[in-house]
Design a protein around this motif. Structure first.
Motif, PDB file in Angstrom:
ATOM      1  N   ASN A 140       0.858  -1.185   0.000  1.00  0.00           N
ATOM      2  CA  ASN A 140       0.000   0.000   0.000  1.00  0.00           C
ATOM      3  C   ASN A 140       0.895   1.236   0.000  1.00  0.00           C
ATOM      4  O   ASN A 140       1.705   1.422   0.914  1.00  0.00           O
ATOM      5  N   PRO A 141       0.790   2.114  -0.997  1.00  0.00           N
ATOM      6  CA  PRO A 141       1.736   3.242  -1.086  1.00  0.00           C
ATOM      7  C   PRO A 141       1.684   4.184   0.105  1.00  0.00           C
ATOM      8  O   PRO A 141       2.711   4.757   0.492  1.00  0.00           O
ATOM      9  N   LEU A 142       0.523   4.346   0.735  1.00  0.00           N
ATOM     10  CA  LEU A 142       0.434   5.245   1.891  1.00  0.00           C
ATOM     11  C   LEU A 142       1.134   4.642   3.106  1.00  0.00           C
ATOM     12  O   LEU A 142       1.880   5.328   3.813  1.00  0.00           O
ATOM     13  N   VAL A 143       0.908   3.355   3.353  1.00  0.00           N
ATOM     14  CA  VAL A 143       1.536   2.700   4.500  1.00  0.00           C
ATOM     15  C   VAL A 143       3.049   2.665   4.327  1.00  0.00           C
ATOM     16  O   VAL A 143       3.808   2.981   5.246  1.00  0.00           O
ATOM     17  N   ARG A 144       3.511   2.300   3.114  1.00  0.00           N
ATOM     18  CA  ARG A 144       4.953   2.219   2.890  1.00  0.00           C
ATOM     19  C   ARG A 144       5.602   3.595   3.033  1.00  0.00           C
ATOM     20  O   ARG A 144       6.671   3.739   3.646  1.00  0.00           O
ATOM     21  N   ALA A 145       4.972   4.626   2.488  1.00  0.00           N
ATOM     22  CA  ALA A 145       5.544   5.971   2.597  1.00  0.00           C
ATOM     23  C   ALA A 145       5.526   6.461   4.043  1.00  0.00           C
ATOM     24  O   ALA A 145       6.451   7.157   4.489  1.00  0.00           O
ATOM     25  N   PHE A 146       4.485   6.102   4.784  1.00  0.00           N
ATOM     26  CA  PHE A 146       4.395   6.453   6.204  1.00  0.00           C
ATOM     27  C   PHE A 146       5.555   5.828   6.972  1.00  0.00           C
ATOM     28  O   PHE A 146       6.247   6.488   7.763  1.00  0.00           O
ATOM     29  N   LEU A 147       5.797   4.557   6.725  1.00  0.00           N
ATOM     30  CA  LEU A 147       6.907   3.863   7.371  1.00  0.00           C
ATOM     31  C   LEU A 147       8.245   4.489   6.995  1.00  0.00           C
ATOM     32  O   LEU A 147       9.075   4.778   7.868  1.00  0.00           O
ATOM     33  N   ASP A 148       8.467   4.719   5.717  1.00  0.00           N
ATOM     34  CA  ASP A 148       9.737   5.297   5.258  1.00  0.00           C
ATOM     35  C   ASP A 148       9.998   6.653   5.922  1.00  0.00           C
ATOM     36  O   ASP A 148      11.115   6.949   6.355  1.00  0.00           O
ATOM     37  N   LYS A 149       8.959   7.463   6.001  1.00  0.00           N
ATOM     38  CA  LYS A 149       9.123   8.826   6.525  1.00  0.00           C
ATOM     39  C   LYS A 149       9.415   8.817   8.030  1.00  0.00           C
ATOM     40  O   LYS A 149      10.331   9.512   8.502  1.00  0.00           O
ATOM     41  N   ILE A 150       8.666   8.034   8.780  1.00  0.00           N
ATOM     42  CA  ILE A 150       8.885   7.989  10.230  1.00  0.00           C
ATOM     43  C   ILE A 150      10.261   7.407  10.555  1.00  0.00           C
ATOM     44  O   ILE A 150      10.979   7.917  11.434  1.00  0.00           O
ATOM     45  N   GLU A 151      10.637   6.336   9.870  1.00  0.00           N
ATOM     46  CA  GLU A 151      11.947   5.729  10.126  1.00  0.00           C
ATOM     47  C   GLU A 151      13.064   6.732   9.842  1.00  0.00           C
ATOM     48  O   GLU A 151      13.983   6.907  10.650  1.00  0.00           O
ATOM     49  N   ALA A 152      12.995   7.393   8.689  1.00  0.00           N
ATOM     50  CA  ALA A 152      14.084   8.281   8.280  1.00  0.00           C
ATOM     51  C   ALA A 152      14.137   9.555   9.107  1.00  0.00           C
ATOM     52  O   ALA A 152      15.229  10.046   9.439  1.00  0.00           O
ATOM     53  N   GLU A 153      12.974  10.099   9.478  1.00  0.00           N
ATOM     54  CA  GLU A 153      12.938  11.418  10.100  1.00  0.00           C
ATOM     55  C   GLU A 153      12.848  11.383  11.625  1.00  0.00           C
ATOM     56  O   GLU A 153      13.298  12.335  12.282  1.00  0.00           O
ATOM     57  N   GLU A 154      12.281  10.306  12.203  1.00  0.00           N
ATOM     58  CA  GLU A 154      12.050  10.331  13.653  1.00  0.00           C
ATOM     59  C   GLU A 154      12.696   9.170  14.416  1.00  0.00           C
ATOM     60  O   GLU A 154      13.201   9.378  15.524  1.00  0.00           O
ATOM     61  N   ILE A 155      12.697   7.969  13.845  1.00  0.00           N
ATOM     62  CA  ILE A 155      13.233   6.828  14.596  1.00  0.00           C
ATOM     63  C   ILE A 155      14.746   6.717  14.469  1.00  0.00           C
ATOM     64  O   ILE A 155      15.482   6.787  15.460  1.00  0.00           O
TER      65      ILE A 155
END
Length: 487
Positions: free
Chosen positions: A321-336
């Protein structure tokens, strides 16, 4: 079709143990014989035994819950053998694991304690889930007042919990002048050896303070990091082992082809030479532990709740799902990842890319519901510490606040389509009541101090949480993820 048992080993159409199982002897008592243990620790031992080593470190299983009786019954009928199917996106490979030689029932504490007292046992290991350590989320420490632990304190000779049994076994060894076994935790808990040590010592202190001090001074509790995605076994997997591999196995384990174990080398009574089959022994496991818990386990939570709310069944479908994958990518890269400490010899972004690849593996059949399970125990370990670290550094938590809001919305027990979400947490009733109240009063959720502690009261977290939760109720998950991704 060949029925899996010792007599049929030579006729099986898949790889089988190349060692004499009759020559094995027990050296490890393991509590919690679930799929993860059977696809992880037992696989490493089986590999070592196939090299002609570690034959005196066979596994004796020990029941934890009444439900373990069914597992024991099934495995006993198969002479303690089972099949592990390792699955990459391109191929599947099956192998029969023979490292286990017995399984003691949970109801027979006398037999379990007697086996722990046996000098041949040098390691007691545990996979009893993150929620099995009686941790008070408010204090972050073991809760000796829990009714099950308090009962073991009053009745130390008839223990019912894992920790009561470990204490009784250690007491028997001390009284007999036998050196103590090492206690090796294999659960996904930060500083899992430290956590286990506190549980064992404090359980002992309830009935015998001198024994507690002896355990604290003499028993080793190495920390370790374990990793392998291992879904639950269902009729789907039992059918696949028959149809794809020609083996009649009532308890197969399907797992990804990735496997990792990083372990502190603290085994005074000896250990199997697991470094010869890929286990990495280090002085301090903390960097690997934090990397895994925050990037992988935290990432699982990020995938889980939006997928659950959008009625997505499998984890690989969530990653598609493009929204779920992009959500994961963004949180991992920017916050985690920015607040994960460095790990020797490891590129954190490269590690995350491997995590994403593993989650996208369509062969695994891992379910979103499994990732959503037990959030009340997992969120305080996998997500909230990252939020606290970021707040302490004055950093934003927009994405993690949204993840927490998604968990809250999921616990309201309906998806965006109106489908009912069945109970999926030991504290489900309480979570559902708080989640529904939070629709109009976000503080009803954030005020759960046993989960959030003081973090839920921090306006830098509470404000975005309330904003995202309101949007989830008004506009739904897809629209809310879209808004977050647009910044």
């Amino acid at each position: 079709m060949t029925r899996l048992n010792q007599a049929n080993l030579s006729r099986l159409p898949v790889a089988a143990p190349g060692y004499d199982r009759g020559a094995l002897s027990g050296g490890i008592v393991h509590f919690g014989l679930g799929n993860f243990h059977r696809a992880h620790q037992a696989v490493y031992l089986d590999r070592l035994m196939n090299l002609g080593k570690g034959h005196d470190f066979a596994i004796v299983g020990a029941g934890v819950m009444p439900s373990d009786a069914k597992m024991r019954e099934v495995l006993a009928a198969q002479d303690w053998l089972y099949t592990v199917v390792e699955q990459s996106a391109e191929a599947s490979e099956a192998r029969v694991i023979g490292a286990m030689i017995d399984h003691l029932p949970a109801a027979d504490a006398v037999a379990i304690v007697a086996k722990l007292a046996d000098p041949a046992i040098r390691i007691a290991s545990l996979t009893i889930t993150e929620g099995g350590y009686f941790i008070d989320a408010t204090t972050g420490h073991f809760d000796p007042a829990h009714p099950a632990i308090a009962d073991d304190g009053r009745n130390p000779d008839t223990p019912k919990t894992v920790f009561g049994m470990l204490v009784a076994g250690l007491k028997a060894r001390r009284d007999a002048g036998v050196p103590p076994f090492t206690v090796m935790c294999c659960d996904n808990i930060p500083h899992n050896g430290v956590v286990t040590r506190e549980a064992v010592v404090e359980t002992a202190r309830l009935s015998d303070p001198a024994l507690a001090e002896w355990i604290a001074a003499n028993v080793a509790f190495p920390n370790g990091m374990v990793d392998r995605i291992t879904p639950a076994t269902s009729d789907r997997e039992r059918r696949m082992i028959r149809e794809d591999f020609g083996v009649e196995d009532d308890s197969p384990v399907f797992a990804e082809d990735f496997i990792q174990w990083v372990l502190e080398d603290n085994f005074p009574q000896g250990r199997p030479a697991l470094e010869e089959v890929g286990v990495e022994f280090v002085e301090d496991v903390t960097p690997w532990e934090l990397m895994k818990i925050r990037i992988l386990n935290g990432g699982h939570a990020v995938i889980a709740y939006p997928s659950g709310l959008m009625d997505i069944h499998f984890v690989h479908e969530g990653m598609e799902n493009p929204l779920v994958r992009a959500f994961l990518d963004k949180i991992e890269a920017e916050e985690i990842i920015p607040v994960v400490p460095p790990v020797p010899g490891t590129d954190l972004h490269g590690y995350y890319q491997k995590v994403a690849e593993r989650c996208a593996n369509p062969k695994i059949g891992d379910t979103i519901r499994r990732l959503c399970l037990d959030g009340s125990n997992r969120q305080p370990k996998f997500i909230i510490p990252t939020i606290k670290d970021r707040l302490a550094r004055g950093l934003t938590v927009e994405g993690l606040a949204l993840e927490s809001a998604l968990w809250c919305r999921y616990c309201a027990a309906t998806t965006d389509s109106g489908a009912v979400i069945q109970p999926n947490d030991p504290n489900w009733d309480r979570l559902t009541a708080a989640a529904r109240a939070a629709r109009t009063d976000p503080g009803a959720w954030l005020g759960m101090a046993e989960i959030y502690g003081a973090t839920g009261l921090d306006p830098q977290f509470a404000e975005p949480f309330a904003r995202w939760l309101g949007m989830l109720w008004r506009e739904g998950t897809a629209a809310t993820l879209t808004a977050y991704l647009r910044g």
